[in-house]
Design a protein around this motif. Structure first.
Motif, PDB file in Angstrom:
ATOM      1  N   LEU A 265       6.522   5.026  -0.185  1.00  0.00           N
ATOM      2  CA  LEU A 265       7.826   4.364  -0.304  1.00  0.00           C
ATOM      3  C   LEU A 265       8.222   4.419  -1.765  1.00  0.00           C
ATOM      4  O   LEU A 265       7.388   4.156  -2.644  1.00  0.00           O
ATOM      5  N   ARG A 266       9.483   4.724  -2.014  1.00  0.00           N
ATOM      6  CA  ARG A 266       9.986   4.833  -3.386  1.00  0.00           C
ATOM      7  C   ARG A 266      11.257   4.021  -3.523  1.00  0.00           C
ATOM      8  O   ARG A 266      11.922   3.715  -2.518  1.00  0.00           O
ATOM      9  N   PRO A 267      11.626   3.682  -4.761  1.00  0.00           N
ATOM     10  CA  PRO A 267      12.878   2.936  -4.970  1.00  0.00           C
ATOM     11  C   PRO A 267      14.044   3.630  -4.256  1.00  0.00           C
ATOM     12  O   PRO A 267      14.196   4.844  -4.320  1.00  0.00           O
TER      13      PRO A 267
ATOM     14  N   GLN B 297       0.839  -1.196   0.000  1.00  0.00           N
ATOM     15  CA  GLN B 297       0.000   0.000   0.000  1.00  0.00           C
ATOM     16  C   GLN B 297       0.877   1.251   0.000  1.00  0.00           C
ATOM     17  O   GLN B 297       0.611   2.207  -0.726  1.00  0.00           O
ATOM     18  N   ALA B 298       1.915   1.257   0.818  1.00  0.00           N
ATOM     19  CA  ALA B 298       2.829   2.405   0.867  1.00  0.00           C
ATOM     20  C   ALA B 298       3.514   2.604  -0.486  1.00  0.00           C
ATOM     21  O   ALA B 298       3.726   3.738  -0.923  1.00  0.00           O
ATOM     22  N   LEU B 299       3.829   1.512  -1.171  1.00  0.00           N
ATOM     23  CA  LEU B 299       4.427   1.599  -2.509  1.00  0.00           C
ATOM     24  C   LEU B 299       3.422   2.172  -3.507  1.00  0.00           C
ATOM     25  O   LEU B 299       3.774   3.002  -4.342  1.00  0.00           O
TER      26      LEU B 299
ATOM     27  N   LEU C 298       5.147   0.813  -6.746  1.00  0.00           N
ATOM     28  CA  LEU C 298       3.857   0.442  -7.333  1.00  0.00           C
ATOM     29  C   LEU C 298       2.979   1.678  -7.436  1.00  0.00           C
ATOM     30  O   LEU C 298       1.783   1.574  -7.552  1.00  0.00           O
ATOM     31  N   SER C 299       3.594   2.845  -7.370  1.00  0.00           N
ATOM     32  CA  SER C 299       2.857   4.093  -7.263  1.00  0.00           C
ATOM     33  C   SER C 299       2.065   4.386  -8.532  1.00  0.00           C
ATOM     34  O   SER C 299       2.622   4.669  -9.576  1.00  0.00           O
TER      35      SER C 299
END
Length: 173
Positions: free
Chosen positions: A31-33, A24-26, A81-82
């Motif tokens: 959260l990012r790479p 979910q955060a992705l 997964l944004s």
């Protein structure tokens, strides 16, 4: 950094709650790479769960290609997964809708069932690709029943808790 919230009454395995909350955060771009996940020790201290549970969740995320463990350094996000950032207009509309539903007297389970039923209409595996044609959707037999699903995966519940906790505490992150 992501903060995990464990719902011991959800019926969802703890490691899956960590996986779901990380995904979910992705998806929300929280959260990012390149971002570092909390260490197993940090998660254990914050949630009072077994360290092996955290490691199992991180291994699952690694198998999915979302994170990579770097020995002695930590676990880092490999890819995001944004697709719907946390500041998206859709998020704002959904937040307003949830407020109206709460004001109208719906409880969490009512909202979850209603939202899941609508999701099932739009994103059901039984009919293949999501339908954008309202007519074809309404002519299909419903497989959700009047109660729908109450979010058996637990992702809705844990995520909602996180956001409502932050809103009630005034946490802007």
């Amino acid at each position: 950094m992501v903060e995990y919230r464990i719902d011991r009454h959800s019926g969802v395995a703890t490691y899956l709650q960590i996986v779901q909350q990380t995904k979910q955060a992705l998806r929300l771009g929280m959260l990012r790479p390149g971002d570092k996940l909390p260490t197993a020790r940090e998660v254990v201290e914050a949630t009072a769960i077994n360290p092996n549970t955290v490691l199992k969740a991180y291994r699952e995320l690694e198998r999915d290609g979302l994170v990579e463990a770097r020995r002695g350094v930590g676990t880092f996000v490999r890819r995001g997964l944004s697709t719907a950032p946390a500041d998206s207009p859709l998020r704002t509309e959904l937040d307003e809708w949830a407020t109206r539903a709460h004001t109208a007297g719906l409880d969490r389970d009512d909202v979850s069932a209603l939202f899941t039923a609508v999701l099932d209409e739009h994103f059901t595996a039984a009919y293949g690709e999501p339908s954008t044609d309202r007519t074809s959707r309404t002519s299909r037999p419903s497989n959700t029943g009047s109660t729908g699903s109450t979010g058996s995966t637990g992702s809705t519940g844990t995520t909602h808790d996180k956001h409502s906790d932050k809103h009630s505490q005034g946490d802007p992150s």
